[in-house]
Motif scaffolding. Structure first.
Motif, PDB file in Angstrom:
ATOM      1  N   ILE A 318      53.974  16.130  61.362  1.00 41.93           N
ATOM      2  CA  ILE A 318      54.744  15.413  62.290  1.00 41.93           C
ATOM      3  C   ILE A 318      53.575  14.170  62.669  1.00 41.93           C
ATOM      4  N   LYS A 319      54.152  13.152  62.844  1.00 47.81           N
ATOM      5  CA  LYS A 319      53.278  11.996  63.432  1.00 47.81           C
ATOM      6  C   LYS A 319      53.376  11.975  64.853  1.00 47.81           C
ATOM      7  N   ASP A 320      52.387  12.680  65.590  1.00 54.57           N
ATOM      8  CA  ASP A 320      52.391  12.765  67.091  1.00 54.57           C
ATOM      9  C   ASP A 320      51.707  11.640  67.650  1.00 54.57           C
ATOM     10  N   LEU A 321      52.716  10.641  68.481  1.00 57.94           N
ATOM     11  CA  LEU A 321      51.912   9.466  68.866  1.00 57.94           C
ATOM     12  C   LEU A 321      51.328   9.660  69.935  1.00 57.94           C
ATOM     13  N   ASN A 322      51.216  11.057  70.601  1.00 61.85           N
ATOM     14  CA  ASN A 322      50.432  11.064  71.719  1.00 61.85           C
ATOM     15  C   ASN A 322      49.107  11.283  71.418  1.00 61.85           C
ATOM     16  N   TYR A 323      48.584  11.402  70.272  1.00 63.71           N
ATOM     17  CA  TYR A 323      47.204  11.274  69.924  1.00 63.71           C
ATOM     18  C   TYR A 323      46.599   9.879  69.480  1.00 63.71           C
ATOM     19  N   LEU A 324      47.488   8.854  69.672  1.00 56.56           N
ATOM     20  CA  LEU A 324      47.253   7.423  69.306  1.00 56.56           C
ATOM     21  C   LEU A 324      46.149   6.636  70.443  1.00 56.56           C
ATOM     22  N   ASP A 327      49.335   3.637  75.069  1.00 52.03           N
ATOM     23  CA  ASP A 327      50.519   4.055  76.321  1.00 52.03           C
ATOM     24  C   ASP A 327      51.854   4.113  75.297  1.00 52.03           C
ATOM     25  N   LEU A 328      52.493   5.192  75.337  1.00 52.81           N
ATOM     26  CA  LEU A 328      53.641   5.386  74.793  1.00 52.81           C
ATOM     27  C   LEU A 328      54.828   4.472  75.175  1.00 52.81           C
ATOM     28  N   SER A 329      54.768   4.037  76.156  1.00 53.70           N
ATOM     29  CA  SER A 329      55.944   2.847  76.896  1.00 53.70           C
ATOM     30  C   SER A 329      55.715   1.739  75.956  1.00 53.70           C
ATOM     31  N   LYS A 330      54.769   1.542  75.365  1.00 47.32           N
ATOM     32  CA  LYS A 330      54.328   0.343  74.469  1.00 47.32           C
ATOM     33  C   LYS A 330      54.347   0.506  73.049  1.00 47.32           C
ATOM     34  N   VAL A 331      54.642   1.598  72.408  1.00 46.96           N
ATOM     35  CA  VAL A 331      54.296   1.991  71.104  1.00 46.96           C
ATOM     36  C   VAL A 331      55.759   2.122  70.574  1.00 46.96           C
ATOM     37  N   ILE A 332      56.046   1.338  69.158  1.00 46.54           N
ATOM     38  CA  ILE A 332      57.404   1.439  68.594  1.00 46.54           C
ATOM     39  C   ILE A 332      56.797   2.069  67.253  1.00 46.54           C
ATOM     40  N   MET A 333      57.484   2.749  66.613  1.00 44.34           N
ATOM     41  CA  MET A 333      57.245   3.499  65.382  1.00 44.34           C
ATOM     42  C   MET A 333      58.711   3.355  64.419  1.00 44.34           C
ATOM     43  N   LEU A 334      58.258   2.700  63.214  1.00 43.92           N
ATOM     44  CA  LEU A 334      59.349   2.650  62.036  1.00 43.92           C
ATOM     45  C   LEU A 334      59.049   3.636  61.223  1.00 43.92           C
ATOM     46  N   GLU A 335      60.105   4.445  60.977  1.00 43.48           N
ATOM     47  CA  GLU A 335      60.172   5.689  59.968  1.00 43.48           C
ATOM     48  C   GLU A 335      61.303   6.042  59.447  1.00 43.48           C
ATOM     49  N   THR A 336      60.873   6.729  58.247  1.00 42.46           N
ATOM     50  CA  THR A 336      62.240   7.043  57.525  1.00 42.46           C
ATOM     51  C   THR A 336      62.526   8.531  57.199  1.00 42.46           C
ATOM     52  N   ASN A 337      61.465   9.243  57.849  1.00 40.67           N
ATOM     53  CA  ASN A 337      61.426  10.612  57.637  1.00 40.67           C
ATOM     54  C   ASN A 337      61.722  11.388  58.792  1.00 40.67           C
ATOM     55  N   PRO A 338      62.590  11.854  59.057  1.00 40.08           N
ATOM     56  CA  PRO A 338      63.080  12.862  60.227  1.00 40.08           C
ATOM     57  C   PRO A 338      61.985  13.660  60.690  1.00 40.08           C
ATOM     58  N   ASP A 339      61.135  14.437  59.859  1.00 39.35           N
ATOM     59  CA  ASP A 339      60.002  15.314  60.427  1.00 39.35           C
ATOM     60  C   ASP A 339      59.164  14.505  60.893  1.00 39.35           C
ATOM     61  N   ALA A 340      58.896  13.406  60.531  1.00 38.62           N
ATOM     62  CA  ALA A 340      57.647  12.562  61.463  1.00 38.62           C
ATOM     63  C   ALA A 340      57.976  12.320  62.762  1.00 38.62           C
ATOM     64  N   TRP A 341      59.202  11.983  62.842  1.00 37.13           N
ATOM     65  CA  TRP A 341      59.247  11.705  64.528  1.00 37.13           C
ATOM     66  C   TRP A 341      59.825  12.783  65.371  1.00 37.13           C
ATOM     67  N   ALA A 342      59.616  14.055  64.914  1.00 38.44           N
ATOM     68  CA  ALA A 342      60.019  15.146  65.802  1.00 38.44           C
ATOM     69  C   ALA A 342      59.536  15.066  67.137  1.00 38.44           C
ATOM     70  N   MET A 343      58.244  14.597  67.366  1.00 35.60           N
ATOM     71  CA  MET A 343      57.616  14.742  68.718  1.00 35.60           C
ATOM     72  C   MET A 343      57.911  13.524  69.579  1.00 35.60           C
ATOM     73  N   ASN A 344      58.388  12.490  68.768  1.00 31.94           N
ATOM     74  CA  ASN A 344      58.477  11.111  69.390  1.00 31.94           C
ATOM     75  C   ASN A 344      59.827  10.476  69.008  1.00 31.94           C
ATOM     76  N   PRO A 345      61.057  11.007  69.468  1.00 29.73           N
ATOM     77  CA  PRO A 345      62.280  10.367  68.698  1.00 29.73           C
ATOM     78  C   PRO A 345      62.392   9.030  69.629  1.00 29.73           C
ATOM     79  N   ASN A 346      62.217   9.069  70.783  1.00 25.45           N
ATOM     80  CA  ASN A 346      62.635   7.835  71.534  1.00 25.45           C
ATOM     81  C   ASN A 346      61.449   6.384  71.169  1.00 25.45           C
ATOM     82  N   ASN A 347      60.724   6.739  70.835  1.00 25.50           N
ATOM     83  CA  ASN A 347      59.832   5.929  70.184  1.00 25.50           C
ATOM     84  C   ASN A 347      60.197   5.250  68.823  1.00 25.50           C
TER      85      ASN A 347
END
Length: 507
Positions: A318-324, A327-347
């Motif tokens: 999992i690519k947990d954006l909480n460790y970045l 501020d998560l309100s200003k973070v956008i992630m482009l991803e193709t793997n559903p496992d990777a965004w399990a912790m931050n689906p809204n980002n």
């Protein structure tokens, strides 16, 4: 002489041979009970080795004469037995008499009768060795070699050592918390004391801490604090495999890696708005050369992250954006793997994997939406991304933008129609002061059209600056690499004599 004596003995004993079981035919001596018992024991052992399975005493189903015991004469010059002596010998061979038992105390009483009665049972297996099973000639321990004994001792030693280490480790992990550990663990949930519940709580907490060392990211902050000179208001996290590049293998060329169409323009254009981070799902020894080749110059990618920076949970990376450290309100992630965004689906903007199509335009089509986020100064990107749901963000945003542009055009036309009949419009037309064409076109442009023009202008200025200062930037990059190499060459003796080296730029 031996053949003649054997023939006479057989002819003399023929009337009494019916009483002798076919399975144990033998000519027995008449003057040696001890020898008779010994021969009986040897004959039974030999028959047990070669006989067929026991058939319940039925002579018709018993062993063939060819499989029977050989007739062994004991005395070459023995006189033929009379009928009474042969009958007595046969009776003693079919049922062990007290006389033979007394003569040979080691002999066992066995029944070899072939009458087929209920009392008949298969003769028990006898042992000719000292301690072996069944008819094994030697005891079992004699078959174990010294090497096998050493291996067994070593196996027992390893098992005992493992058991001792397991018990010792459990006791060590279950000991009371020290002062430093009290600042790490929740003392209410992990108390001291030697009760069963407290011991289990400490054991579980320490074991989970050991597992977290491998399952959690190595640092609490994967990215350094934003630099005031190079910081961007938003952070864009991009996957590597099947989004930026695609790997393929065939017999003719082996492994080949293709770069997605429009990737260079995508990175260069959004570099003005976003802090770009590539988060690869592969290990750094495989992904780092690909990233370096993909963004060789001038370096739009500010930070690369790899599998070691992911979080392992339930068999997923999992690519947990909480460790970045952003501020998560200003973070956008482009991803193709559903496992990777399990912790931050809204980002996350969920994208389809790129399979190597050379005519693909999906990455470039996403630029207007990302530019809209930055140009509008969205305070929290999560509700905006969530509003698209499962729809394709690029397609849906283009549709909404087209509707907004059409609505703006209708409103501008209504306003022009109202102004056209006004007195001021008539006087300006008579004096030849009609509004210029460019002004009329600007009135039909949306806010995003204007923002895109500014973004394109910034992109062109950036490319011009890079072309003019390419040599200076390359020299600066080489100096930074040289300083990093010097830092790596610091010997252990220099650390003890001069201390740790200071960061570049500090005296």
């Amino acid at each position: 002489m031996l053949a003649r004596a054997l023939t006479r003995s057989l002819l003399a004993s023929r009337p009494s041979m019916a009483a002798v079981p076919r399975r144990c035919p033998a000519i027995l001596p008449r003057n040696s009970p001890l020898l008779l018992s010994t021969l009986q024991q040897q004959s039974r052992t030999y028959a047990l080795k070669k006989r067929r399975p026991y058939t319940g005493g039925d002579p018709s189903k018993d062993v063939d004469p060819a499989d029977a015991d050989p007739i062994i004469p004991t005395e070459a010059n023995a006189s033929p037995l009379s009928q009474d002596e042969a009958a007595a010998a046969a009776s003693s061979s079919s049922s062990s008499t007290p006389t033979s038992d007394a003569a040979d105390p080691t002999a066992k009483q066995t029944s070899t009768g072939g009458g087929g009665g209920k009392g008949d049972e298969p003769p028990p297996k006898t042992s000719t060795g000292g301690g072996g099973k069944g008819d094994e000639p030697f005891p079992k321990p004699s078959y174990v070699s010294s090497t096998d004994r050493k291996r067994e001792r070593l196996a027992r030693l390893v098992f005992v050592s493992f058991l001792a280490a397991l018990v010792g480790g459990a006791i060590y992990l279950g000991q009371d918390l020290n002062e430093f550990e009290k600042t790490i663990y929740d003392t209410a949930a992990v108390p001291n004391g030697w009760t069963a519940s407290a011991f289990y709580a400490r054991l579980k907490a320490r074991l989970q801490n050991v597992l977290d060392f491998y399952n959690e990211p190595p640092f609490e902050k994967l990215l350094p604090d934003p630099h005031p000179d190079y910081s961007r208001p938003y952070t864009l996290v991009i996957a590597l495999e099947d989004l930026c590049v695609h790997s393929a293998w065939d017999r003719e060329h082996g492994w080949r890696i293709a770069k997605r169409p429009g990737l260079d323009y995508f990175l260069a254009y959004l570099f003005n708005y976003y802090e770009i981070v590539v988060f690869a799902n592969q290990h750094d020894q495989f992904a780092a050369p690909v990233i370096q080749k993909m963004d060789q110059y001038p370096g739009y990618i500010m930070y690369p992250l790899f599998r070691s920076h992911t979080r392992y949970k339930d068999g997923k990376y999992i690519k947990d954006l909480n460790y970045l450290n952003r501020d998560l309100s200003k973070v956008i992630m482009l991803e193709t793997n559903p496992d990777a965004w399990a912790m931050n689906p809204n980002n996350t903007i969920k994208m389809k994997p790129w399979t190597g199509d050379a005519d693909d335009k999906e990455l470039v089509k996403l630029i207007p939406f990302l530019e809209y986020i930055a140009a509008m100064g969205i305070s929290d990107v999560r509700p905006v991304i969530e509003d698209f749901g499962e729809k394709d963000v690029a397609t849906e945003f283009a549709r909404r933008e087209a509707l907004a542009r059409a609505e703006l055009k209708k409103r501008v036309e209504r306003e022009r129609a109202q102004k056209k009949g006004s007195l001021g419009e008539v006087l300006m037309g008579a004096l030849g002061m009609a509004p210029p064409k460019k002004r009329r076109e600007d009135e039909e442009k949306t806010f995003m059209d204007l923002a895109r023009e500014r973004g394109q202008q910034m992109y062109e200025e950036t490319q011009k600056h890079i072309a003019e200062h390419k040599d200076e930037m390359m020299m600066e990059q080489k100096n930074m690499e040289r300083e990093a190499a010097e830092q790596m060459k610091t010997s252990l003796s220099k650390i003890f004599t001069e201390g740790l080296p200071k960061p570049p730029g500090q005296a």
